[in-house]
Design a protein around this motif. Sequence first.
Motif, mmCIF file in Angstrom:
data_model
loop_
_atom_site.group_PDB
_atom_site.id
_atom_site.type_symbol
_atom_site.label_atom_id
_atom_site.label_comp_id
_atom_site.label_asym_id
_atom_site.label_seq_id
_atom_site.Cartn_x
_atom_site.Cartn_y
_atom_site.Cartn_z
ATOM 1 N N ARG A 22 37.165 37.672 48.384
ATOM 2 C CA ARG A 22 37.698 39.011 48.110
ATOM 3 C C ARG A 22 37.363 39.520 46.716
ATOM 4 N NH1 ARG A 22 43.568 39.222 48.304
ATOM 5 N NH2 ARG A 22 43.166 41.444 48.111
ATOM 6 N N LYS A 23 36.672 38.742 45.906
ATOM 7 C CA LYS A 23 36.457 39.109 44.502
ATOM 8 C C LYS A 23 35.019 39.566 44.290
ATOM 9 C CE LYS A 23 37.119 35.869 41.303
ATOM 10 N NZ LYS A 23 37.734 35.023 40.283
ATOM 11 N N MET A 37 40.497 42.667 43.663
ATOM 12 C CA MET A 37 40.557 41.450 42.873
ATOM 13 C C MET A 37 39.362 41.441 41.934
ATOM 14 S SD MET A 37 41.861 38.408 45.345
ATOM 15 C CE MET A 37 41.743 37.245 44.017
ATOM 16 N N ALA A 38 39.622 41.086 40.675
ATOM 17 C CA ALA A 38 38.560 41.104 39.676
ATOM 18 C C ALA A 38 38.575 39.806 38.884
ATOM 19 C CB ALA A 38 38.739 42.288 38.739
ATOM 20 N N HIS A 39 37.406 39.453 38.373
ATOM 21 C CA HIS A 39 37.240 38.230 37.588
ATOM 22 C C HIS A 39 37.574 38.526 36.135
ATOM 23 C CE1 HIS A 39 35.713 34.278 36.662
ATOM 24 N NE2 HIS A 39 34.933 34.784 35.725
ATOM 25 N N SER A 91 41.548 35.378 37.379
ATOM 26 C CA SER A 91 41.486 36.460 38.362
ATOM 27 C C SER A 91 42.685 37.372 38.181
ATOM 28 C CB SER A 91 41.505 35.922 39.788
ATOM 29 O OG SER A 91 40.384 35.111 40.019
#
Length: 169
Positions: A66-67, A41-43, A16
């Motif tokens: 949150r992602k 938030m990003a994967h 993340s």
Amino acid sequence: MKQVVGMVVSNKMQKSVVVAVDRLFFHKLCNRYVKRTSKFMAHDEHNVCNIGDRVRLDPSRPLSKRKHWMVAEVLKKARIYVPPSTPVSALSVTSAASTSTTTTSPASSPSSSSTPPHSTASSSTATTSPAPCPPPSATSPASKTSTSPTTPSPATSPTTSRTASSSRN
């Protein structure tokens, strides 16, 4: 939702990253452009992002609380400072020379432990502080009015006469 481009500001989590996305919009009342920053938030599946990387995010299904974004690609890698490595042979020669000089220098010059001769006179004058100002002398109220001719006396002051006449009424 559409794709966004932003800068990675945190990669402390596993798989993340936190990406800051800047956007500009025209404020009609102020008549100028305003910059706003949103953090998403990003994967990051393969943990390839570092802080400072410019990345493109694609929207995705909610992966956690949150992602909701995935890193589509790294557009520009950040320049990470890597200190130059010194060769092993140069390091050993330098350390050997420094140990030989440290062992011989105190024995050869006994005055090396004292302060250098060129700095004794200048350091004593540089470290001294200027002489303190003398304290103000205590004067009586009568001497204060006689020493300051620019200040009007309370009896002749126009503000005093107005206040005195207004208090009588």
